[in-house]
Structure formats: structure tokens, C-alpha cells
Design an enzyme around this catalytic site. Structure first.
Site, mmCIF file in Angstrom:
data_model
loop_
_atom_site.group_PDB
_atom_site.id
_atom_site.type_symbol
_atom_site.label_atom_id
_atom_site.label_comp_id
_atom_site.label_asym_id
_atom_site.label_seq_id
_atom_site.Cartn_x
_atom_site.Cartn_y
_atom_site.Cartn_z
ATOM 1 C CB CYS A 124 -0.897 -0.037 1.271
ATOM 2 S SG CYS A 124 -2.301 -1.265 0.970
ATOM 3 C CG HIS A 125 0.491 3.761 2.168
ATOM 4 N ND1 HIS A 125 -0.310 3.089 2.753
ATOM 5 C CD2 HIS A 125 -0.204 4.664 0.999
ATOM 6 C CE1 HIS A 125 -1.544 3.605 2.329
ATOM 7 N NE2 HIS A 125 -1.309 4.450 1.431
ATOM 8 N N GLY A 126 4.491 1.030 1.083
ATOM 9 C CA GLY A 126 5.700 0.860 1.018
ATOM 10 C C GLY A 126 6.388 0.552 2.347
#
Lengths: 405, 210, 233
Positions: free
Chosen positions: B163-165
Site C-alpha cells: 500500500c505505502h511501502g
């Protein structure tokens, strides 16, 4: 203080709250001689509110699937925190609703509250009663115990006796052969949405009709006929504060009785929660006595007293429809039973016949009970048939022109 | 207010004041009692919406771990959230001390695990990782990437949230540079049946899933 | 006053005549148990139930953990005395370990769940049923019941009832005394009454407060009404 006033002014420029409160409460004049029989209108409203609230919180846990309905109700009783209380309130509330309504209707019979100009008020009320019976019936099927199942079967079968469209009607009510999952989900739609909305609308219209003509009273005389210099009825008092405080007291008494029942006898010996409904629905085994709830029992006795199926249903229908005509059947110049000794005797006979029918309806079917049931049915129907004749000629005591307390 | 329209004005005034104060007291008391009554009645109704005994029973879940080979893992659900069980090999356990400098909270200072999991392995038994596979950033489920060099050239194995690393090591400890603030949550559990199964019973009150 | 009296009379009438009895197979007069219904008798009945009846009959709506709150027991006691079937879980219901399909094969019918039996049979029926078994060589179990002819259940309480034939002749004496016999049947009845409606424990507890509060409220409401109505003549 000034902030309060200007806020109130601001609101009233946008919503007619003050005007409404004045017209319906503080400057709405009701007869000052209301007695015990006049508590039950506000109590019916209270029970309606109780049923809606307890119903919503039951709905949060109930599953309307045929395999899960019964277990979900037991889940409410055993697993949900205070679930037993919500359920008992709803079940006791249903019985209380009918007790209150029957007393409310009795008042109308006693004092001629159905007479001109209150015919529409009476008709609306009788419609509410019929709709309430439908609501109770649909609700009773939902827990899907064995009585729910078989009671549901029997009543939907009655619909089948309607000529031409009967069988099709039964199929749309049941949604399948016998009472199944499809029936349960649609009964929930009727019980939770359709009929409560209908009830609320009709109750509001019932109250509007009441305020249009004003209340009757135990002396059966119109208080609007004697006005004071300001145009207010001499025998009237503003609804608020006098009847608001009196109704609050009535609510206190009612809730105390309600709490005693719920906390000490929630099934009320099988009258509020029938014993056989603690067995899950079994399409292959009918309970020994498929009697309906006590509040429908007089109609059940009427149905059972007629040996022919079609004629029985017709008689049942007639018994429910006859009271619609009451405003036009009573021709006596006096309204209230206080001044009509013969009408009083007729009312006693009517009440007795209904109590006898009610008792018979709760007993297992027996040929020995047929004669008394038929006699009681005769008295019940006889009341409506004889009333137009007797009321024309009955002796009337002198009716006062001002109310007596 | 008074309906005594034919009484003497002055007399009514005096009577009214006493009556009025009595009425005010009674009205206030009745109103207070009524409000209190309704308030108390509301409590069981509101409480009836709380998770019931059936929900509480469903919160205790037993998972059979006897079939998971070393290096293998099993994902299941607990309270409708992904729960991962990893049977870590000694090589995987060795990586845990190699990544310390890359971690935001290598010593598990934030209480995202029960006390018995406050160690480098974040578990009761070193080879068994039992963990909620929920990214502490915004609740996505990070993928389990145990193979070296997959997520990046220096990757030693762990979890990567697409999703956001956010990145986590093989104990679920969050790596620096990730938007996720905390290590993934380890639930409360016990080994039962001689270690053949685990029973997950709840989450530590102080831990935050996401 | 008259009207309140009439109303009360109507309600009493309804209560006396209202209950629909169980006119089914009853040729036997149903006896009412003389017993105390309290935590002690409920627990005793429950322990006996768990040790002798749970082998065939479930009580699926009663979770073991509710016995702790309702009856003041601790988890260890419940585990030891109540959680008898294999696979019993503390947070889940009292489920028998006997597979229902096999039970149906052995007995001809699956032993019913008994949580609610006191509701649809009633306490008197249960008490009488437990005491109405008799020896009947014609049945596969050897037992029949005066109150429930053709019942598939064997007489689990035979050590208490003794072996009596259909006419009341004692074929084999009971190993327990009549007092113990009475005690075990009343305890079981108390237990089943509790399981059919465990809310009775909380209801009895809160009743004085709720009714007391409502009486006080009604009193103040009445005084308020009277104060306002002084104006009205």
C-alpha cells in the site's frame, strides 16, 4: 432571558412550533370530567413507542432465515447482554397493547364516543385495531417456534378461502409452499417497516380527527355547546397542564404494572409467551392446540363455532366489520351509558359474550363448548342488530347540560 | 394558568404563589425522576448492542500448527483479520540480529506484544512467529517475503506492505523509512495439546493494530 | 375503584383460565414438586445433569461460563463438575459428545436438546416424568413411562426409582433412599427450570429496585397531578 426569547421568535418564524403547541395542548380544551377510562389513549401511544424501541433493538440480533430464526431469538435471551429484557418488553408490550386498546375501545362503547361528530375518529380507530392485529400476527411468526409456524400456516390458509383470488393470494403471502424462509423474510418486511409506518400515519390522522371535533366525555354531552365569554368551553380545561400531568401519573401506574409482569411473570402462565412456541418450528408435527394469542381468541372461538369453513370465515369477517357501522346503528338521543340503563345491560351482555368467547377460544376444541360459543356469538351479533331498534325506544334518564364529575 | 376565573384577584395571587412553588417542586422532582428513569432504562438497551457471548466465544480460536514444516507458514483469520504463523528456520532467526540498525523499535519498547513476546523473536518459542499480519500504518495486509534479495538487494526477509511501502523484518518489527509507526501486533496466545496447536485468545489492551 | 376492581378481576380471570394445559398423553396425574428453587439446588441438579444426562442430551443455549456469573461458581469448579463431554469449551454451550445421527440410530430418535424443556413441558411434567418410568420387557430399552408412553429414553435414575413394573410392583429395590430419590428429581427439575430462563436470577435481583423506583415516581407524579388539579372544580 432575552436570548431565549429571540431564539424562540427566530424558530417560530421558520417552524410553527408555538402555534402548534398552543392549538394542540395549552389552548386545546378537553372536558374536565375524564375518568379512569380516559387513560388508555395516551397509554396506547406509550406502548407503541415501547414496541418500536424494543423492536429495533431486537432487530439488531434477529436472523430472519428459517434455520436461524429460532436460535437467534434464543441467542437474544441467553447471549445478548440484557437481551432477555428487550425481548420480554416486546412480548409483554404486545399483550399490553391489546389490553390497553380493548379498554380504550370499551370507553368508546360506554360513552358513545363513536357517535356524531366522531364517526371518522371511530372508523380510524377501528382500522388501527385491525392493522394492529395484522402486526401482532406477523410478529408472532418471526420467532419461528412451532406455534409461530402452525399459527402462520392456519391464518394464511384462511386467506385461501377467498373466492377466485384466494390461492394466488396465499402464494404471495407465503412465497412458497407452506411457511418457509421466503415467508419469514417478507413477514419481517411487513412487521418491521410496512405496518409500523402505516400505524404511525393512521395514529397521527386519528389524533388530527380527535382535535378537529374535541373529546367526548363520560356524560356524553358536547362541552362545545356551553362557552364562556372568551369562547372557551365552560366544562373544558386546557389539555396542558391538566391532562399532561394526569397522563404522566397514568403512565407511572402502567409502567409499574408492566415492570411487575416482566420481572416476576414474563410468560404470564403462557398468555404472553405460549409454551409450545419454545419448540422450534416442525412442519411435520402440529402442536396439540393451535390456539392463537389471547387477544385474538374471541375471533378464533367464533371461527370454530361455525361448522362450515366458508360460512365460518364469513362470520369471522362480519364480526370484525360490524363495529365499523356502530356510529349509525345507535339512534338514541343520549350518548353515555350513564343515562341509558337498557344500553348498559346490552353492553354488559356484549362484554360477557366477548369474555366467554375469549375463554372458549383458549380451550382445546370440544363439542361441549359449541353451544355456549354459539350463544355468545349470537349475543355479540345480536348487539349490533338490535341496537338500532332498541336505541330508538329505550328509556333515557334526564341528561344534564353541564358535566358531572 | 388558574381556572378559577371568578375568584378575587388578590386572594388568587397569594394562593397561587404557594401553590406555584409546590407545583414547581413537584414538577421538577417528577421530571428529574422521569429523566433518571429513562436514562437508566437506556443503559441495558445500549449495552445489548455490545458484542454478545457468542462473539466472545468466537474470539478464542485454535489453530493446528503440527503440519507446518520449518520454513513454512500458515495464514488464517482471527476476528476477521489476517493472522500469520511462521515456522522459522535457524537461518531466518539469524537475520533478526543483523537488521537491528535498520529498525525503528528493535527492543519492542512500544507494547505491541504480550510480555512473553518482548524479545528479538517476539514469541514464546523462537521458531514460531504468531502475529497479526496487519500493517500498523493504515491497516493493509503486508505480504510475507522471506526470500533474500526480493524486495531490495539488501533484503534479508520479512514483510513488505504494497500500500505505502512499509517494511518489517522476520519478527514483524518495522524498518526505518516506513510510514508505519510501530511493529506489527503479536496477539495473546498459548501452546496447547503439547505444542501441536496454538490458541489465540485476545489482543493486549495497550497494543494498536493499525 | 369499581373499575379497577373489575379490571383486576378480568386479569385474574385471564390468569386462572388462560393457561393452556398439556392434555396430550396425560392419563397420569401430573404432580407438582415440593422444592426449593435456589442456587444450591440448581447447582446440585446441574452437576447431576452434567454427569448423567449430558451423555445424550445437550443444553446448547447454556454456555459454561454463564454458570460462573449466574451461580457464583469459579472456572475450575465448572471445568471439573460441568464440562464432562469431550471437546467441551468454556465459552461455548453444553453440547453432548454423542453424535446426533448415531443417537437417532440407537434410540430411534435423537435425544432432544433440554435447555428449554421446562418451558414447553413445565416443571410439574418434568418432575412427574422422571418419577414415572416402569419396567416394560416389550420395549427395546426395557423401560416405558406412564407420562410419555413409548418413550425412547431408558430410566437413567433406576438406582433411585428401583425397578417397578407397569402395575407398581417392585421388581428390584432402589439403592438410594426415598429422600435421596426425591432430592435428585427436585434438583434436576430446579436445574431445568433455571436453564429454561436464566434471567430469573437477575430479575429477582433488580426487581425491588425497579419496582421501588417506579412506585416513588408514580407517587410524585400523583402528587404533581393533585397539585395542578386543585384548580379544577
Amino acid at each position: 432571558m432575552s436570548n431565549n426569547r429571540s431564539f424562540w421568535v427566530w424558530i417560530n418564524e421558520r417552524l410553527p412550533i408555538s402555534g402548534f403547541l398552543k392549538a394542540s395542548m395549552t389552548e386545546y380544551y378537553a372536558p374536565k370530567n375524564f375518568n379512569f377510562w380516559y387513560f388508555f389513549g395516551s397509554l396506547a401511544l406509550l406502548v407503541l413507542v415501547l414496541q418500536i424501541f424494543s423492536g429495533i433493538f431486537l432487530l439488531a440480533h434477529y436472523y430472519s432465515h428459517a434455520n436461524q430464526a429460532f436460535d437467534s431469538v434464543q441467542g437474544i435471551m441467553f447471549d445478548v447482554k440484557w437481551g432477555w429484557l428487550v425481548r420480554y418488553i416486546h412480548a409483554t408490550g404486545a399483550s399490553m397493547f391489546f389490553l390497553v386498546i380493548y379498554l380504550h375501545i370499551s370507553r368508546a362503547y360506554l360513552y358513545g364516543s363513536f357517535r356524531k361528530p366522531r364517526e371518522v375518529l371511530w372508523i380510524l380507530g377501528w382500522i388501527i385495531y385491525i392493522v394492529l392485529m395484522a402486526e401482532a400476527y406477523f410478529g408472532y411468526v418471526l420467532p419461528f417456534g412451532n406455534m409461530s409456524y402452525w399459527g402462520g400456516e392456519v391464518i394464511t390458509a384462511i386467506i385461501g378461502s377467498i373466492p377466485v383470488v384466494g390461492d394466488w393470494l396465499v402464494s404471495i403471502v407465503r412465497g412458497g409452499p407452506g411457511l418457509g424462509g421466503a415467508t419469514l423474510t417478507r413477514f419481517m418486511a411487513f412487521h418491521v417497516v410496512l405496518i409500523p409506518l402505516l400505524l404511525i400515519v393512521i395514529v397521527v390522522v386519528h389524533l388530527v380527527a380527535l382535535h378537529q371535533v374535541g373529546s367526548n366525555n363520560p356524560d356524553g354531552i358536547e362541552i362545545s355547546k356551553k362557552l364562556d365569554a372568551h369562547g372557551r368551553p365552560l366544562d373544558g380545561i386546557p389539555f396542558h397542564p391538566y391532562y399532561t400531568v394526569k397522563d404522566i401519573y397514568g403512565i407511572g401506574v402502567f409502567l409499574t404494572i408492566f415492570a411487575i409482569i416482566i420481572l416476576f411473570a414474563p410468560t404470564f402462565h403462557g398468555l404472553i409467551l405460549e409454551y409450545d412456541n419454545y419448540i422450534p418450528a416442525n412442519p411435520l408435527q402440529t402442536p396439540h392446540d393451535v390456539t392463537p394469542a389471547w387477544y385474538l381468541s374471541p375471533y378464533y372461538a367464533i371461527l370454530r363455532s361455525i361448522p362450515s369453513k366458508g360460512l365460518g370465515i364469513l362470520t369471522l369477517g362480519a364480526s370484525i366489520m360490524l363495529p365499523f357501522f356502530l356510529p349509525w346503528l345507535d339512534r338514541c338521543p343520549a350518548k353515555s351509558v350513564r343515562y341509558r340503563p337498557v344500553y348498559f345491560a346490552m353492553l354488559l351482555a356484549l362484554a360477557t359474550s366477548l369474555l366467554v368467547l375469549g375463554w372458549i377460544g383458549m380451550q382445546p376444541a370440544s363439542p361441549a363448548l359449541l353451544p355456549p360459543a354459539r350463544i355468545a356469538l349470537g349475543v355479540y351479533i345480536g348487539f349490533f342488530i338490535l341496537l338500532p331498534i332498541i336505541s330508538r325506544f329505550e328509556p333515557v334518564r334526564p341528561v344534564p347540560d353541564r358535566v358531572r364529575s | 394558568m388558574s381556572v378559577k376565573q371568578d375568584k378575587d384577584e388578590k386572594d388568587s395571587e397569594v394562593l397561587d404563589r404557594k401553590e406555584l412553588s409546590k407545583r414547581r417542586f413537584l414538577t421538577a422532582t417528577t421530571a428529574a425522576l422521569g429523566t433518571a428513569g429513562i436514562g437508566v432504562l437506556a443503559v441495558p438497551f445500549v449495552k445489548s448492542l455490545e458484542p454478545d457471548a457468542a462473539a466472545a466465544a468466537a474470539s478464542v480460536v485454535t489453530v493446528d500448527i503440527s503440519e507446518i514444516p520449518p520454513g513454512g507458514h500458515l495464514t488464517t483469520s482471527w476476528q476477521q483479520k489476517p493472522l500469520i504463523i511462521v515456522h522459522r528456520t535457524p537461518e531466518m532467526l539469524a537475520t533478526l540480529s543483523q537488521v537491528t540498525s535498520q529498525l525503528k523499535d528493535p527492543d519492542n519498547k512500544v507494547p505491541q506484544q504480550p510480555s512473553y513476546a518482548q524479545n528479538i523473536y517476539r514469541s514464546r518459542k523462537p521458531e514460531w512467529l504468531i502475529m497479526m499480519q496487519v500493517c500498523t500504518h493504515l491497516c493493509c495486509s503486508p505480504t510475507y517475503d522471506p526470500k533474500k534479495g526480493t524486495v531490495s538487494s539488501t533484503w534479508l526477509g520479512g514483510f513488505f506492505c504494497a500500500c505505502h511501502g512499509s517494511r518489517y523484518d522476520l519478527s514483524g518489527r518495522v524498518m526505518s523509512g516506513s510510514p508505519a509507526p510501530e511493529n506489527m501486533v503479536v496477539p495473546e496466545y498459548t501452546f496447547i495439546e503439547g505444542g501441536k496447536s496454538i490458541q489465540v485468545t485476545g489482543l493486549d489492551k495497550k497494543s494498536k493494530l493499525c | 375503584m369499581l373499575r379497577i376492581g373489575l379490571l383486576a378481576g378480568a386479569v385474574i380471570f385471564a390468569v386462572v383460565y388462560g393457561g393452556v394445559g398439556y392434555a396430550n398423553e396425560v392419563q397420569v396425574q401430573v404432580q407438582a414438586p415440593k422444592y426449593q428453587f435456589n442456587k444450591k439446588t440448581i447447582i446440585r441438579g446441574g452437576i447431576f445433569f452434567a454427569q448423567h444426562c449430558l451423555t445424550c442430551h445437550s443444553m446448547k443455549y447454556i454456555r459454561y461460563n454463564r454458570l460462573a456469573a449466574d451461580l457464583g461458581l469459579d472456572k475450575k469448579f465448572i471445568k471439573r463438575n460441568f464440562m464432562t463431554p469431550a471437546g467441551a469449551k468454556y465459552l461455548r454451550g453444553m453440547i453432548t459428545a454423542m453424535p446426533p445421527k448415531l443417537a437417532a440410530k440407537w434410540f430411534g430418535v435423537t435425544p432432544p436438546d433440554l435447555t428449554l424443556v421446562a418451558r414447553y413441558r413445565g416443571v410439574d411434567w418434568i418432575y412427574t416424568y422422571l418419577r414415572s418410568f416402569y419396567w416394560d420387557p416389550g420395549k427395546s430399552t426395557g423401560w416405558n413411562n406412564h407420562l410419555f408412553p413409548g418413550v425412547a429414553m431408558p430410566n437413567v435414575l433406576f438406582s433411585y426409582t428401583g425397578t417397578i413394573d407397569g402395575k407398581g410392583h417392585v421388581l428390584k429395590k432402589a439403592t438410594y433412599s426415598p429422600q435421596e430419590y426425591d432430592r435428585i428429581t427436585t434438583d434436576l427439575t430446579a436445574w431445568m427450570r433455571y436453564t429454561s430462563d436464566p434471567s430469573i436470577i437477575v430479575r429477582k435481583k433488580i426487581a425491588p429496585y425497579v419496582i421501588g423506583f417506579l412506585l416513588i415516581f408514580t407517587l410524585f407524579a400523583y402528587l404533581m397531578k393533585r397539585a395542578y388539579w386543585r384548580d379544577v372544580h
